[in-house]
Enzyme design. Structure first.
Site, PDB file in Angstrom:
ATOM      1  N   LYS A  10      66.305  15.971  23.282  1.00  0.00           N
ATOM      2  CA  LYS A  10      67.192  14.870  23.445  1.00  0.00           C
ATOM      3  C   LYS A  10      67.716  14.584  21.874  1.00  0.00           C
ATOM      4  O   LYS A  10      67.090  15.022  20.823  1.00  0.00           O
ATOM      5  CB  LYS A  10      66.547  13.579  23.808  1.00  0.00           C
ATOM      6  N   VAL A  96      59.377  21.394  16.520  1.00  0.00           N
ATOM      7  CA  VAL A  96      58.148  20.562  16.661  1.00  0.00           C
ATOM      8  C   VAL A  96      58.316  19.347  15.670  1.00  0.00           C
ATOM      9  O   VAL A  96      58.918  19.910  14.211  1.00  0.00           O
ATOM     10  CB  VAL A  96      56.787  21.116  16.304  1.00  0.00           C
ATOM     11  N   GLY A 101      62.213  14.868  20.401  1.00  0.00           N
ATOM     12  CA  GLY A 101      61.364  14.749  21.613  1.00  0.00           C
ATOM     13  C   GLY A 101      60.730  15.665  22.287  1.00  0.00           C
ATOM     14  O   GLY A 101      60.200  15.507  23.376  1.00  0.00           O
ATOM     15  N   GLY A 102      60.284  16.696  21.578  1.00  0.00           N
ATOM     16  CA  GLY A 102      59.628  17.936  22.196  1.00  0.00           C
ATOM     17  C   GLY A 102      58.308  17.612  22.961  1.00  0.00           C
ATOM     18  O   GLY A 102      58.288  17.727  24.155  1.00  0.00           O
ATOM     19  N   GLY A 103      57.407  16.892  22.303  1.00  0.00           N
ATOM     20  CA  GLY A 103      56.104  16.672  22.776  1.00  0.00           C
ATOM     21  C   GLY A 103      56.271  15.544  23.931  1.00  0.00           C
ATOM     22  O   GLY A 103      55.729  15.949  24.947  1.00  0.00           O
ATOM     23  N   SER A 104      57.024  14.746  23.843  1.00  0.00           N
ATOM     24  CA  SER A 104      57.259  13.738  25.097  1.00  0.00           C
ATOM     25  C   SER A 104      57.842  14.469  26.301  1.00  0.00           C
ATOM     26  O   SER A 104      57.512  14.218  27.497  1.00  0.00           O
ATOM     27  CB  SER A 104      58.108  12.580  24.519  1.00  0.00           C
ATOM     28  N   SER A 105      59.046  15.415  25.872  1.00  0.00           N
ATOM     29  CA  SER A 105      59.512  15.930  26.988  1.00  0.00           C
ATOM     30  C   SER A 105      58.540  16.871  27.943  1.00  0.00           C
ATOM     31  O   SER A 105      58.582  16.763  28.928  1.00  0.00           O
ATOM     32  CB  SER A 105      60.467  16.766  26.375  1.00  0.00           C
ATOM     33  N   ASP A 136      58.605   7.695  24.070  1.00  0.00           N
ATOM     34  CA  ASP A 136      59.869   8.372  24.633  1.00  0.00           C
ATOM     35  C   ASP A 136      59.369   9.388  25.982  1.00  0.00           C
ATOM     36  O   ASP A 136      60.646   9.900  26.505  1.00  0.00           O
ATOM     37  CB  ASP A 136      60.289   9.615  23.654  1.00  0.00           C
TER      38      ASP A 136
HETATM   39  P1  ATP Z   1      59.485  11.839  18.926  1.00  0.00           P
HETATM   40  O1  ATP Z   1      61.177  11.928  18.581  1.00  0.00           O
HETATM   41  O2  ATP Z   1      59.261  11.916  20.351  1.00  0.00           O
HETATM   42  O3  ATP Z   1      58.627  11.383  17.831  1.00  0.00           O
HETATM   43  P2  ATP Z   1      59.514  14.534  17.646  1.00  0.00           P
HETATM   44  O4  ATP Z   1      60.239  15.564  18.141  1.00  0.00           O
HETATM   45  O5  ATP Z   1      59.663  14.129  16.518  1.00  0.00           O
HETATM   46  O6  ATP Z   1      59.270  13.503  18.640  1.00  0.00           O
HETATM   47  P3  ATP Z   1      57.081  16.188  18.500  1.00  0.00           P
HETATM   48  O7  ATP Z   1      57.807  17.478  18.709  1.00  0.00           O
HETATM   49  O8  ATP Z   1      56.840  15.636  19.886  1.00  0.00           O
HETATM   50  O9  ATP Z   1      58.026  15.246  17.610  1.00  0.00           O
HETATM   51  O10 ATP Z   1      55.892  16.384  17.981  1.00  0.00           O
HETATM   52  C1  ATP Z   1      54.964  15.292  17.243  1.00  0.00           C
HETATM   53  C2  ATP Z   1      53.643  15.723  17.003  1.00  0.00           C
HETATM   54  O11 ATP Z   1      53.048  15.945  18.236  1.00  0.00           O
HETATM   55  C3  ATP Z   1      53.530  17.054  16.159  1.00  0.00           C
HETATM   56  O12 ATP Z   1      52.653  16.885  15.067  1.00  0.00           O
HETATM   57  C4  ATP Z   1      52.785  18.013  17.138  1.00  0.00           C
HETATM   58  O13 ATP Z   1      51.682  18.538  16.574  1.00  0.00           O
HETATM   59  C5  ATP Z   1      51.932  17.122  18.128  1.00  0.00           C
HETATM   60  N1  ATP Z   1      52.180  17.625  19.721  1.00  0.00           N
HETATM   61  C6  ATP Z   1      51.119  17.526  20.610  1.00  0.00           C
HETATM   62  N2  ATP Z   1      51.630  18.121  21.756  1.00  0.00           N
HETATM   63  C7  ATP Z   1      52.940  18.607  21.460  1.00  0.00           C
HETATM   64  C8  ATP Z   1      53.918  19.318  22.318  1.00  0.00           C
HETATM   65  N3  ATP Z   1      53.521  19.597  23.523  1.00  0.00           N
HETATM   66  N4  ATP Z   1      55.021  19.758  21.801  1.00  0.00           N
HETATM   67  C9  ATP Z   1      55.283  19.325  20.314  1.00  0.00           C
HETATM   68  N5  ATP Z   1      54.558  18.769  19.709  1.00  0.00           N
HETATM   69  C10 ATP Z   1      53.558  18.457  20.181  1.00  0.00           C
END
Ligand code: ATP
Length: 285
Positions: A10, A96, A101-105, A136
């Site tokens: 997103k 990452v 939103g990778g983890g949330s997704s 998210d």
């Molecule tokens: P948001 O915008 O929701 O905060 P983001 O994109 O900034 O998300 P993510 O990629 O979701 O951040 O990663 C945040 C933290 O979560 C990272 O430090 C990562 O190590 C941890 N994490 C745990 N599981 C996952 C996953 N499946 N995918 C990505 N990161 C993950």
């Protein structure tokens, strides 16, 4: 048996921080736009061996129950009272800790896959469970363009036809935690926005008006990020000076997105950006 799902990313075209709550969460008003590129692929295998195992294609990403996808599976198994015998593989394309939103997704995709299979939880319970995993996560259960309020879990879905402008997403290869971005938010930025940007953005998406979308981008978290990481301001300025109508950071950063007038201008911009900066990844939508 094996099931698979796409796990989208997103951007936030608009992100206003309204209030800092005593529990340190922030109330926000944001316009989420789901993206097909980049997206991860989640593969769920049903095994006979009990337990939840999570692995990914990214070295160093937390595994098993430390991964948000594993935590989602565990939460589902507890709430639905289903014994877990699941192996989850994440084929990662979404950068990452990038504000995409990778983890949330991934967590939402796991909840969706499991509930489509077992049909054990009503939608409302699934949404509540999603929120316990992260602010998210509820958005990604549906993954439709929406204005979110609360901590990001109360939705006004933007029904009818929307025209997302040609977009270019740029990820510089360093992580920023959402916690850092919110902690460094300047207090004077907190409060409602009465400039009408959000409604103008929505109207522009309905009218297919990229210039008006570009003119109304907003992110309260961006200011501190530009100060701390000068590369981000350099990238933003490069995008603006090389064909984008405007560019902004998405979510808690550090990824940026550029709004372009036409797909051709976006593709040209992608070429010049990749030529000028080595350590960035570029996606187009
Ligand atoms: P948001 O915008 O929701 O905060 P983001 O994109 O900034 O998300 P993510 O990629 O979701 O951040 O990663 C945040 C933290 O979560 C990272 O430090 C990562 O190590 C941890 N994490 C745990 N599981 C996952 C996953 N499946 N995918 C990505 N990161 C993950």
């Amino acid at each position: 048996m094996s099931l698979a799902a796409l796990s989208k990313s997103k951007i936030n075209l608009y992100l206003k921080v309204l209030k800092r709550r005593p529990d340190r969460y922030h109330e926000i008003e944001t316009l989420f736009l789901p993206l097909d590129t980049p997206a991860d692929r989640i593969v769920l295998d049903f095994e006979t061996r009990p337990g939840i195992r999570v692995s990914s294609t990214v070295p160093g990403l937390p595994e098993n129950l430390e991964n948000l996808a594993g935590r989602a599976a565990l939460a589902y198994s507890d709430m639905a009272k289903i014994s877990a015998c699941w192996t989850i593989r994440i084929e990662k394309e979404i950068p990452v800790a990038a504000g995409m939103g990778g983890g949330s997704s991934n967590a939402a995709a796991v909840l969706r896959l499991l509930n489509d299979h077992y049909r054990a939880l009503p939608e409302k319970t699934l949404a509540e469970l999603a929120l316990t995993l992260g602010a998210d996560v509820p958005f990604f259960l549906h993954g439709r363009p929406a204005v979110a309020t609360g901590v990001g879990e109360v939705f006004r879905y933007l029904e009818g036809r929307l025209f997302a402008p040609p977009l270019l997403i740029v990820n510089p290869h360093f992580p920023v935690s959402a916690k850092w971005a919110y902690t460094h938010l300047a207090p004077e930025r907190i409060g409602p926005d009465d400039s009408g940007k959000l409604e103008r953005l929505i109207d522009a998406l309905r009218r297919n008006d990229p210039a008006e979308v570009a003119a109304n981008l907003h992110n309260d978290l961006a200011y501190a990020l530009y100060e701390k990481f000068p590369l981000l301001a350099i990238l933003r300025d490069f995008l603006r000076e090389n064909g984008a109508l405007n560019a902004e950071i998405t979510g808690s950063g550090p990824s940026l997105f550029a709004v372009c007038a036409t797909p051709e201008e976006r593709d040209e911009l992608a070429l010049s950006l990749s030529g000028a900066f080595r350590s960035v990844t570029v996606f187009t939508n």
